[in-house]
Design an enzyme around this catalytic site. Sequence first.
Site, PDB file in Angstrom:
ATOM      1  N   HIS A   1       0.614  -1.080  -0.330  1.00  0.00           N
ATOM      2  CA  HIS A   1      -0.067  -0.486  -0.103  1.00  0.00           C
ATOM      3  C   HIS A   1       1.317   1.313  -0.350  1.00  0.00           C
ATOM      4  O   HIS A   1       1.707   1.029   0.647  1.00  0.00           O
ATOM      5  CB  HIS A   1      -1.013  -0.454   1.303  1.00  0.00           C
ATOM      6  CG  HIS A   1      -1.962   0.943   1.596  1.00  0.00           C
ATOM      7  ND1 HIS A   1      -1.737   2.640   1.724  1.00  0.00           N
ATOM      8  CD2 HIS A   1      -2.995   1.146   1.174  1.00  0.00           C
ATOM      9  CE1 HIS A   1      -2.663   3.017   1.835  1.00  0.00           C
ATOM     10  NE2 HIS A   1      -4.080   2.399   1.401  1.00  0.00           N
TER      11      HIS A   1
ATOM     12  N   ASP B   1       3.357  -4.286   8.165  1.00  0.00           N
ATOM     13  CA  ASP B   1       1.888  -3.538   8.010  1.00  0.00           C
ATOM     14  C   ASP B   1       0.853  -4.478   7.849  1.00  0.00           C
ATOM     15  O   ASP B   1       0.486  -4.786   7.111  1.00  0.00           O
ATOM     16  CB  ASP B   1       0.974  -2.983   6.318  1.00  0.00           C
ATOM     17  CG  ASP B   1       0.230  -1.910   5.576  1.00  0.00           C
ATOM     18  OD1 ASP B   1      -0.481  -2.403   6.188  1.00  0.00           O
ATOM     19  OD2 ASP B   1       0.513  -1.654   4.801  1.00  0.00           O
TER      20      ASP B   1
ATOM     21  N   GLN C   1      -4.242  -5.184   7.059  1.00  0.00           N
ATOM     22  CA  GLN C   1      -4.970  -5.763   6.609  1.00  0.00           C
ATOM     23  C   GLN C   1      -5.037  -7.291   7.570  1.00  0.00           C
ATOM     24  O   GLN C   1      -6.158  -7.962   7.485  1.00  0.00           O
ATOM     25  CB  GLN C   1      -5.212  -5.922   5.284  1.00  0.00           C
ATOM     26  CG  GLN C   1      -5.558  -4.744   4.431  1.00  0.00           C
ATOM     27  CD  GLN C   1      -7.075  -4.846   4.547  1.00  0.00           C
ATOM     28  OE1 GLN C   1      -8.040  -5.410   4.806  1.00  0.00           O
ATOM     29  NE2 GLN C   1      -7.182  -3.549   3.797  1.00  0.00           N
TER      30      GLN C   1
ATOM     31  N   LYS D   1     -10.265  -0.034  10.241  1.00  0.00           N
ATOM     32  CA  LYS D   1     -10.340  -1.677   9.763  1.00  0.00           C
ATOM     33  C   LYS D   1     -10.790  -2.734  10.654  1.00  0.00           C
ATOM     34  O   LYS D   1     -10.883  -3.605   9.900  1.00  0.00           O
ATOM     35  CB  LYS D   1      -9.713  -1.429   8.084  1.00  0.00           C
ATOM     36  CG  LYS D   1      -9.449  -0.516   7.793  1.00  0.00           C
ATOM     37  CD  LYS D   1      -7.912  -1.032   7.168  1.00  0.00           C
ATOM     38  CE  LYS D   1      -7.135   0.094   6.220  1.00  0.00           C
ATOM     39  NZ  LYS D   1      -8.050   1.085   5.641  1.00  0.00           N
TER      40      LYS D   1
ATOM     41  N   CYS E   1      -4.453   2.615  -3.262  1.00  0.00           N
ATOM     42  CA  CYS E   1      -3.675   2.649  -3.162  1.00  0.00           C
ATOM     43  C   CYS E   1      -1.931   2.119  -3.244  1.00  0.00           C
ATOM     44  O   CYS E   1      -1.094   1.980  -2.846  1.00  0.00           O
ATOM     45  CB  CYS E   1      -3.770   3.470  -1.624  1.00  0.00           C
ATOM     46  SG  CYS E   1      -4.451   4.511  -1.165  1.00  0.00           S
TER      47      CYS E   1
END
Length: 405
Positions: free
Chosen positions: A121, A198, A201, A224, A362
């Site tokens: 991303h 990261d 998700q 999220k 993104c």
Amino acid sequence: MLPFDPVNFRGQFEFFQHNPDWVYLDNAATMHKPNAVIDAITAFYQRNNSNVHRGAHSLSQNATRAFEQARDDIATFVNARERQQIVFCSGATAALNQIAFGLMHTVLKAGDRVLITALEHHANIVPWQMHCARFGVTLDVVPLDNQHQVDQQAFSEMLQRKPKVVSLSHISNVLGHIQPVVQMINQAKAAGALTVVDGAQGIVHDSIDMQALDADFYVWSGHKLFGPTGIGVLYGKTAALELLTPIFGGGEMISEVQFSHSLFNILPFRLEAGTPDIAGAIGLAAATNWLQKVNRNEIKNYKAMLLNQFFEGLKRIDGLDILSSPVHNAGIVALNVQGEHPADVAELLNQQKVAVRGGQHCAMPFFSQLGLAGAVRFSFAPYNNEADVTTSLQALTQAVEILTA
Ligand SMILES: Cc1ncc(COP(=O)(O)O)c(C=O)c1O
């Protein structure tokens, strides 16, 4: 722990009572909030609102207790070894900027290398680019193989260049592919690199045990994960967090200020300048506490069932280019209608009240490599149901018919 009951689960989201005719499949962008989260935020503002860490009065002490309890709850949620390893920030983007900037002064020197992957991303690309360029550090990118997976052979080879930092996403926000992070972190550590994950998700898909995963940093955004916007977590091992130069200076993050110099506070406050998002942290802890009550394996299986049903349905629609693989997929499908712009497809779905995202998600470099304008992304959450799958497939069929007529 309660068994997962899809009807009961969905019933806890008032959003769907107000929007009964919408199919919401834009969960990778942001999720809806259960009543438990909305109630916790409302209760804080209605009954406990005060600033934290500084008031002499009891109301401030109550707010401080609730805020610090939120930190404890989130530390428990991810099995962090110490509560100070949970640093509140505004989200994954803020956390990655803090890490990228913070390491430039301590770990990374001119001539060093940072390694990311071609599946990242923008939040895990641009902060590194900005700071690498400024400090003379080289940013290397692991390419993808022809299945759009990170090329593991290339990853191993690029580790031989001895990057000081390896930063990679746990799960691709475009494709839904789950990266072999455990293996990649172990390899990166063996090559002597600090590891950054990261987890924007990843934290949504599975229970994450920070001690077992053993990455130096793992970051995510609350919104999220059924929580509010404006709050996120920068998890770090204590030694790794100590390496970060604070990105912001101000109140809270200091222990002493003189005009000649300032001394920084201890962790986690050193990295939390200014008034934090108190209600946001309380809301996020409400989300994680609420989620912990349900069997997450059953949630995962349910989402896999919806995804499977969706992939099966796609087989009956001609003229699609499907970018995502159903294997090791966390519940995201990116696809294109051949020869059509993803924005047009997304708009036709919108007209049928199916909320998806169309565009580059993104991840511009990913689409540039493929020579694509973008993709339409369907992302599933445990409050979706089989009717959502059926309706979205019908809507997509209709969109294809209109575009190819
Ligand atoms: C994989 C990934 N990383 C980082 C981000 C950035 O999250 P935020 O915009 O909440 O900071 C996102 C958001 O879509 C994401 O999916």
